[in-house]
Design a protein around this motif. Structure first.
Motif, PDB file in Angstrom:
ATOM      1  N   LYS A   1      25.754  32.425  44.009  1.00 36.27           N
ATOM      2  CA  LYS A   1      24.525  33.506  43.580  1.00 36.27           C
ATOM      3  C   LYS A   1      23.816  33.070  42.339  1.00 36.27           C
ATOM      4  O   LYS A   1      24.220  33.047  41.287  1.00 36.27           O
ATOM      5  N   ARG A   2      22.507  32.811  42.464  1.00 39.21           N
ATOM      6  CA  ARG A   2      21.642  32.691  41.249  1.00 39.21           C
ATOM      7  C   ARG A   2      20.536  33.388  41.599  1.00 39.21           C
ATOM      8  O   ARG A   2      20.158  33.656  42.637  1.00 39.21           O
TER       9      ARG A   2
ATOM     10  N   PHE B   1      13.161  35.016  41.967  1.00 36.79           N
ATOM     11  CA  PHE B   1      13.407  34.345  43.350  1.00 36.79           C
ATOM     12  C   PHE B   1      15.118  34.376  43.297  1.00 36.79           C
ATOM     13  O   PHE B   1      15.701  34.296  42.264  1.00 36.79           O
ATOM     14  N   LEU B   2      15.599  34.545  44.550  1.00 33.25           N
ATOM     15  CA  LEU B   2      16.991  34.343  44.786  1.00 33.25           C
ATOM     16  C   LEU B   2      17.273  32.793  45.114  1.00 33.25           C
ATOM     17  O   LEU B   2      16.480  32.296  45.748  1.00 33.25           O
ATOM     18  N   GLN B   3      18.314  32.324  44.641  1.00 32.69           N
ATOM     19  CA  GLN B   3      18.549  30.891  44.532  1.00 32.69           C
ATOM     20  C   GLN B   3      20.284  30.732  44.955  1.00 32.69           C
ATOM     21  O   GLN B   3      20.770  31.590  44.984  1.00 32.69           O
TER      22      GLN B   3
ATOM     23  N   LEU C   1      12.819  36.404  48.022  1.00 36.46           N
ATOM     24  CA  LEU C   1      12.487  36.981  46.757  1.00 36.46           C
ATOM     25  C   LEU C   1      13.204  38.225  46.358  1.00 36.46           C
ATOM     26  O   LEU C   1      13.840  38.784  47.106  1.00 36.46           O
ATOM     27  N   VAL C   2      13.715  38.272  44.841  1.00 36.32           N
ATOM     28  CA  VAL C   2      14.365  39.303  44.674  1.00 36.32           C
ATOM     29  C   VAL C   2      13.887  40.798  44.919  1.00 36.32           C
ATOM     30  O   VAL C   2      14.554  41.593  45.220  1.00 36.32           O
TER      31      VAL C   2
ATOM     32  N   ASP D   1      14.568  45.805  48.069  1.00 40.33           N
ATOM     33  CA  ASP D   1      13.945  46.723  49.059  1.00 40.33           C
ATOM     34  C   ASP D   1      14.965  46.736  50.356  1.00 40.33           C
ATOM     35  O   ASP D   1      15.132  47.812  50.916  1.00 40.33           O
ATOM     36  N   ARG D   2      15.384  45.796  50.632  1.00 45.03           N
ATOM     37  CA  ARG D   2      16.249  45.602  51.917  1.00 45.03           C
ATOM     38  C   ARG D   2      17.679  46.587  51.546  1.00 45.03           C
ATOM     39  O   ARG D   2      17.934  47.163  52.589  1.00 45.03           O
TER      40      ARG D   2
END
Length: 397
Positions: free
Chosen positions: A18-19, A24-26, A101-102, A107-108
């Motif tokens: 998890k980054r 951005f989520l990476q 995207l963060v 939102d989800r």
């Protein structure tokens, strides 16, 4: 015996992946094998592998999983921001794929939390899921859903990245194939199909004095020194059990005798000549696609081929009507290796290295010849069918 390997260079998800950076989520990844890593940029990537699931009765069960849609991408830097003649990057800091995207993930989660609260108001208490905290929760949810499990039932996993673009036939006359992992799933496929075809008729084994065997190993790309690699005890132990099966004398030398009369074809993809880099090849050894299987020779035993083996394969190829080619590397070039030399050393059995010619070996997308697939199948089929007869005719003092 025909031996091949099933693994290919790839990116593997780290134990703590998890980054998050710059909105951005990476996903953290590590490199497996000697890949051409710049080819992994700007590709539509996803993940596949295995999950360890804790079942309702307390057992820990392996589940294979593959997410069949693009969820990851490693973006290149625009040329306007850094002009460089050769594409270079840091594998530890600049090879992380983006997963979204963060803001979209927040939102989800907000929508899911709202639905969860509504369900709780109607149905009573609702125990929250407890996925692996070292990975993005939604990634764990996706993996769990593919296995019809709950996220909190996923205890651990091993995942690798893959390109979602499917293999296809190409070229003006559809004589080429563009595909990931030709090295070495192509040779694995050919050996399996050859074994099946060699025993397709009821009388196929009526007069057979030998055992027909294929062995497909993992971890060749990282040295084979693992429990399921070619440099393990798995092959000798299986051959010993096959050799002494039904023997009356517990001190029998059937195993040693069988090794002396056996032959291993080490099947691993070979290098086709690249027309843009022809000077990198030895001038008299430039294999071409759709011109037949390539026998690989190296004086320093990076390949296990020798003359008696070449004579055997040429005779089999003649009967199977399959063309053969030869390959050696230039004296001023490094040479890769295969499972052939290590198995030859472990077993003491005669061995020959060969493979179909291909381009872009270790790229995320490789190129091979369509007709070479059938050539290899027919050659391996002929090897299984004719070896017992021909072996007696090749006499070496």
């Amino acid at each position: 015996m025909v031996g091949a390997h099933t693994d290919s260079p790839c990116l593997r998800v780290k134990p703590a992946s998890k980054r998050q950076a710059e909105g951005f989520l990476q996903v953290g990844v590590e490199t497996y094998g000697g890949g051409i890593w710049h080819t992994w940029f700007d590709r539509d990537l996803s993940v596949a592998g295995r999950l360890m699931i804790k079942s309702k009765d307390g057992d820990f069960v392996q589940k294979l999983v593959k997410i069949n849609r693009p969820i990851l991408r490693i973006p290149t830097l625009a040329i306007h921001l850094e002009r460089q003649e050769t594409f270079s990057f840091n594998k530890e800091t600049q090879l992380f794929p983006i997963a979204g995207l963060v803001a979209a993930e927040l939102d989800r989660k907000a929508k899911n939390d709202q639905r969860s609260e509504e369900a709780t108001d109607v149905e009573g208490s609702n125990e929250p899921n407890k996925p692996l905290t070292s990975h993005h929760p939604y990634l764990v949810e996706l993996l769990a859903s593919e296995c019809k499990a709950e996220p909190d039932e996923v205890i651990d996993f091993e995942l690798v990245l893959y390109d979602t673009q499917k293999s296809c036939v190409g070229g003006l006359n559809e004589e080429l194939m563009f595909s990931p992992r030709l090295d070495n799933l192509c040779m694995s496929y050919c050996s399996v199909m050859a074994l099946i075809h060699s025993v397709a008729t009821p009388e196929a084994l009526a007069n057979e004095s030998s055992i027909r065997l294929i062995a497909l190993f993992d971890h060749e790309e990282i040295g084979s020194n693992t429990a399921q690699g070619a440099d393990s005890n798995v092959m000798p132990s299986i051959l010993r059990r096959l050799s002494v099966l039904g023997a009356d004398d517990p001190e029998t030398t059937a195993y040693e005798q069988s090794l002396a009369s056996s032959f291993l074809v080490s099947a691993d993809m070979a290098h086709s000549v690249n027309p843009n880099f022809a000077a990198k090849y030895e001038s008299d050894h430039k294999p071409e696609m759709n011109k037949g299987v390539v026998i690989k020779v190296n004086a320093n035993a990076r390949y296990a081929t020798n003359s008696p083996g070449i004579v055997l394969l040429r005779e089999i190829a003649s009967r199977a009507q399959v063309p053969l080619q030869s390959f050696v590397v230039r004296n001023d070039s490094s040479c890769g290796s295969t499972i052939g030399p290590m198995l030859a050393a472990a077993l003491g059995t005669r061995t020959l290295d060969l493979g179909n010619p291909q381009l872009s070996m270790h790229s995320i997308r490789e190129t091979g010849g369509v007709y070479d697939v059938d050539y290899a199948i027919q050659l391996f089929k002929g090897f299984f069918e004719h070896y017992s007869e021909l072996e007696k005719k090749i006499i070496v003092d």
